[in-house]
Write an enzyme that holds these catalytic residues in place. Structure first.
Site, PDB file in Angstrom:
ATOM      1  N   LEU A   9       0.851  -1.186   0.000  1.00 43.40           N
ATOM      2  CA  LEU A   9       0.000   0.000   0.000  1.00 43.40           C
ATOM      3  C   LEU A   9       0.887   1.237   0.000  1.00 43.40           C
ATOM      4  CD1 LEU A   9      -2.648  -1.016   2.705  1.00 43.40           C
ATOM      5  CD2 LEU A   9      -2.565  -1.630   0.272  1.00 43.40           C
ATOM      6  N   GLY A  10       0.922   1.919  -1.133  1.00 43.10           N
ATOM      7  CA  GLY A  10       1.751   3.107  -1.272  1.00 43.10           C
ATOM      8  C   GLY A  10       2.976   2.825  -2.108  1.00 43.10           C
ATOM      9  N   GLY A  16       8.075   2.076  -3.485  1.00 35.03           N
ATOM     10  CA  GLY A  16       8.752   1.780  -4.745  1.00 35.03           C
ATOM     11  C   GLY A  16      10.074   1.067  -4.515  1.00 35.03           C
ATOM     12  N   LYS A 104       6.210   5.220  11.853  1.00 36.45           N
ATOM     13  CA  LYS A 104       6.554   5.465  13.265  1.00 36.45           C
ATOM     14  C   LYS A 104       5.518   6.331  13.978  1.00 36.45           C
ATOM     15  CE  LYS A 104       9.028   8.685  10.750  1.00 36.45           C
ATOM     16  NZ  LYS A 104       9.555   8.521   9.383  1.00 36.45           N
ATOM     17  N   GLU A 128      10.521  -2.716  11.679  1.00 34.52           N
ATOM     18  CA  GLU A 128      11.939  -2.350  11.686  1.00 34.52           C
ATOM     19  C   GLU A 128      12.192  -1.037  10.955  1.00 34.52           C
ATOM     20  OE1 GLU A 128      15.283  -2.155  12.957  1.00 34.52           O
ATOM     21  OE2 GLU A 128      14.821  -4.284  13.148  1.00 34.52           O
ATOM     22  N   VAL A 131      12.184   2.956  12.487  1.00 33.41           N
ATOM     23  CA  VAL A 131      13.228   3.642  13.246  1.00 33.41           C
ATOM     24  C   VAL A 131      14.578   3.451  12.563  1.00 33.41           C
ATOM     25  CG1 VAL A 131      14.401   3.873  15.473  1.00 33.41           C
ATOM     26  CG2 VAL A 131      11.980   3.237  15.401  1.00 33.41           C
ATOM     27  N   GLY A 133      15.791   3.796   9.575  1.00 34.66           N
ATOM     28  CA  GLY A 133      15.947   3.320   8.207  1.00 34.66           C
ATOM     29  C   GLY A 133      16.571   1.946   8.093  1.00 34.66           C
ATOM     30  N   LYS A 204      10.127   7.981  17.137  1.00 31.97           N
ATOM     31  CA  LYS A 204      11.069   6.856  17.097  1.00 31.97           C
ATOM     32  C   LYS A 204      11.554   6.481  18.497  1.00 31.97           C
ATOM     33  CE  LYS A 204      12.536   8.286  12.483  1.00 31.97           C
ATOM     34  NZ  LYS A 204      13.577   9.007  11.696  1.00 31.97           N
TER      35      LYS A 204
END
Length: 434
Positions: A9-10, A16, A104, A128, A131, A133, A204
């Site tokens: 979703l998105g 992407g 987050k 995961e 927070v 990346g 975060k």
């Protein structure tokens, strides 16, 4: 064996990126899971022929319909925002779907309800990517440090703020100038409030503190202060004193409870965390068995964040294969039972301080200031008097750690001195060695 089926979703930067990574590394991922991961649905407002999707992939703007589809096992929510993400995730779990999210803000503010529902429906919410990346800090704290009692953690967990402070230190630039460049480079949004005022980092930190200490998610109790008032002058003075200013998220066990705070912080220049520059992130964790450990890497961007998203997908696929119901064996927030420890107010917290005052060039002014601090029981670690600026003398004082309420009262008394002009600058200071 039938493939595990995925809906994304998105299709922005993260969505992407996750799609691309799943396609490029499909063979390697299958070697890790012994199961094909098949994208069956993509939620997007308009068709995306540029993504080289298989003809079997259904593209739709009706996201609620997607999360109800029987040919979806895992929903990847990478839209951001609170609504409709909350409703979509709830509906997905109600229909037995596991969820992977990078959201987050949603988890920090509504995670309690979401995780409760996940337990009820026996599904997982993996986060995961929410927070730091590409840094696997959630997995590190929840699993890698599971044998430890974590004492505190401190992190540079917003790349935009770190880029701005790095540029200010390295080039002597002013905050508004660097912020404009950050926006031009795509590091900061048109409305940068979440980044520069610490809200993103507070979201975060809420998650990190919960899995570190086994406490409920309590975003509303995080003391949050941004970097928009930091000046090149103070960055320079801090450097002269052997410190650098970083925007940190700090969670610390204290005698009377837990400190949760996000604010600009002076840290010694020789510390590894002080040398994390640009848009990079880093988290320093102090635990009782292993001691201090530092985790560093890219905190945002298509590739790093997609790496975390797809790693969560892989973990859930493994659980689907190897556990009875696929709900996994690790608690959502690391602990089977959370403990509602007291969260200290700002006034109860204890830190060192950097204080800058602008004073008239008069005999006895410094004596008056130091007398006020001494009477309050505040120990002075260093004093530095700077060259005159517009008929005023900047005086910089570093103090040892003191309870904030005591410092509040002392600064109010100093501010009231007739020879003090303008607002006193106050930046907290951490040694990061205990």
């Amino acid at each position: 064996m039938k493939p595990v089926r995925l809906a994304i979703l998105g299709l922005g930067t993260v969505g992407g990126g996750a799609l691309k990574l799943l396609q490029e590394n499909a063979a390697e991922i299958r070697r890790r899971t012994d199961r094909e991961i098949q994208i069956t649905h993509v939620g997007t407002r308009r068709p995306r022929p540029d993504l080289n999707l298989a003809d079997s992939v259904k593209q739709s703007a009706d996201l609620m319909d997607i999360v109800r589809q029987p040919d979806v096992d895992i929903v990847v929510e990478v839209m951001g925002g609170i609504h409709p993400a909350y409703e979509l995730i709830m509906e997905a779990m109600k229909h037995g779907k596991h969820v992977v999210t990078a959201n987050k803000a949603l988890l920090a503010e509504h995670g309690t309800a979401l995780f409760k529902a996940a337990d009820e429906y026996k599904v997982q919410i993996a986060y995961e990517a929410a927070v730091a990346g590409g840094i696997p800090i959630i997995k590190v704290i929840r699993e890698g440090l599971a044998a430890n009692r974590i004492d505190w953690l401190a992190g540079i967990i917003n790349g935009t703020g770190n880029f701005i402070l790095s540029e200010m230190r390295e080039k002597g630039r002013a905050f508004p100038d660097v912020l404009k460049e950050a926006q031009e480079l795509g590091y900061a949004e048109a409305d940068p409030t979440f980044d520069v005022e610490g809200i993103d980092a507070a979201h975060k930190l809420t998650l990190l503190a919960s899995i570190a200490f086994g406490i409920p998610l309590q975003f509303d109790k995080v003391f949050t202060e941004g970097i928009s008032k930091i000046t090149a002058q103070d960055v320079k003075y801090a450097e002269e004193l052997g410190f650098r200013i970083k925007h940190l998220g700090i969670a610390r066990r204290a005698e009377k409870g837990i400190e949760l705070r996000v604010h600009p912080t002076l840290i010694p220049a020789e510390e590894l965390l002080a040398n994390v520059n640009g848009v990079k992130n880093a988290v320093l964790v102090q635990s009782n068995a292993v001691g201090p450990t530092l985790y560093y890497g890219a905190g945002a961007g298509a590739g790093p964040t997609a790496s975390a998203v797809v790693a969560d997908v892989v973990d859930i696929v493994r659980d689907i294969i190897y556990t009875e119901d696929g709900a996994g064996t690790i608690p959502q927030l690391a602990f089977e039972n959370l403990t509602d420890l007291p969260i200290l107010s700002r006034e109860q917290m204890t830190t060192g301080h950097y204080i800058r005052i602008n004073a008239e060039d008069q005999t006895g002014v410094l004596a008056d200031v130091t007398t006020i601090l001494s009477r309050a029981g505040i120990s002075i670690d260093a004093i530095m008097q700077q060259p005159r600026l517009k008929d005023l003398i900047p005086i910089v004082i570093l103090t040892d750690p003191i309870v904030e309420s005591v410092m509040d009262e002392a600064l109010a008394q100093i501010q009231a001195l007739p020879a003090i002009h303008g607002e006193i600058v106050r930046i907290r200071l951490e040694s990061l060695d205990n």
